[in-house]
Enzyme design. Structure first.
Site, PDB file in Angstrom:
ATOM      1  N   ASP A   7       1.396  -2.494  -4.283  1.00 33.44           N
ATOM      2  CA  ASP A   7       1.065  -2.884  -2.917  1.00 33.44           C
ATOM      3  C   ASP A   7       0.942  -1.633  -2.028  1.00 33.44           C
ATOM      4  O   ASP A   7       1.437  -0.563  -2.398  1.00 33.44           O
ATOM      5  CB  ASP A   7       2.191  -3.804  -2.419  1.00 33.44           C
ATOM      6  N   ASP A   9       1.281  -1.639   2.041  1.00 24.52           N
ATOM      7  CA  ASP A   9       2.169  -1.595   3.214  1.00 24.52           C
ATOM      8  C   ASP A   9       3.631  -1.785   2.824  1.00 24.52           C
ATOM      9  O   ASP A   9       3.973  -2.738   2.137  1.00 24.52           O
ATOM     10  CB  ASP A   9       1.750  -2.660   4.237  1.00 24.52           C
TER      11      ASP A   9
HETATM   12 MG   LIG Z   1       3.566  -4.868   1.574  1.00 25.73          MG
END
Ligand SMILES: [Mg+2]
Length: 172
Positions: A7, A9
């Site tokens: 991922d 963020d």
């Molecule tokens: Mg995230």
């Protein structure tokens, strides 16, 4: 090679400091990371949800995020033994696409563009591992979900967890 999906963020991009900085300027409040223990800003300040979403659709928000400590070195090392994909639920903030792409090109230039996946529902991702701070993405994921520690997920149980990128290197 096994595949690791990662991922953006709060995993490789340090989202929360920028979010709090902008939120506090806009509202005159003084929210700190400690206030987000076990929660997210959008739940803590549901009354300011439009303000929070405005930042996250602002292209400059994602473009300016700091890189998570050690993520570049560790992911480059892992990329010798694993196929690495960056998988971001970018559909949540359509205004972020270009900024996220430019950010990845700047900070993770050792990865191919073909390994950047801007998606919505991550259950479509076919990988052996998914490193993510949001456990909801693990629900229908066929591989192994690994929680990357963030303030909001501190109380989540039932998955393997890594606290930082140095720990990721030990894990793999
Ligand atoms: Mg995230």
């Amino acid at each position: 090679m096994k595949r690791i999906a990662i991922d953006m963020d709060e995993v490789i991009a340090d989202f929360i400091p920028e979010q709090l900085k902008r939120f506090n300027i806009a509202t005159g409040k003084n929210i700190t990371i400690a206030d987000l223990h076990g929660t997210k800003l959008k739940y803590l300040h549901n009354d300011k949800i439009e303000t929070i979403h405005t930042f996250q659709n602002d292209p400059t928000f994602f473009r300016d995020l700091k890189v998570m400590p050690d993520s570049q070195e560790v992911i480059e090392t892992l990329s010798k033994d694993y196929e690495i994909f960056i998988t971001t639920a970018a559909m949540e903030f359509p205004g972020s696409f270009t900024a996220k792409y430019e950010w990845l090109k700047e900070h993770f230039s050792f990865l191919s563009d073909m390994n950047f996946v801007f998606c919505g529902n991550k259950s479509i991702i076919h990988a052996d591992y998914l490193i993510d701070d949001n456990v909801r993405h693990f629900k229908n994921f066929k591989g192994k979900g690994i929680i990357f520690t963030a303030p909001h997920n501190i109380n989540e149980r039932g998955y393997d967890r890594i606290d930082n990128w140095k720990a990721a290197l030990d894990y793999f």
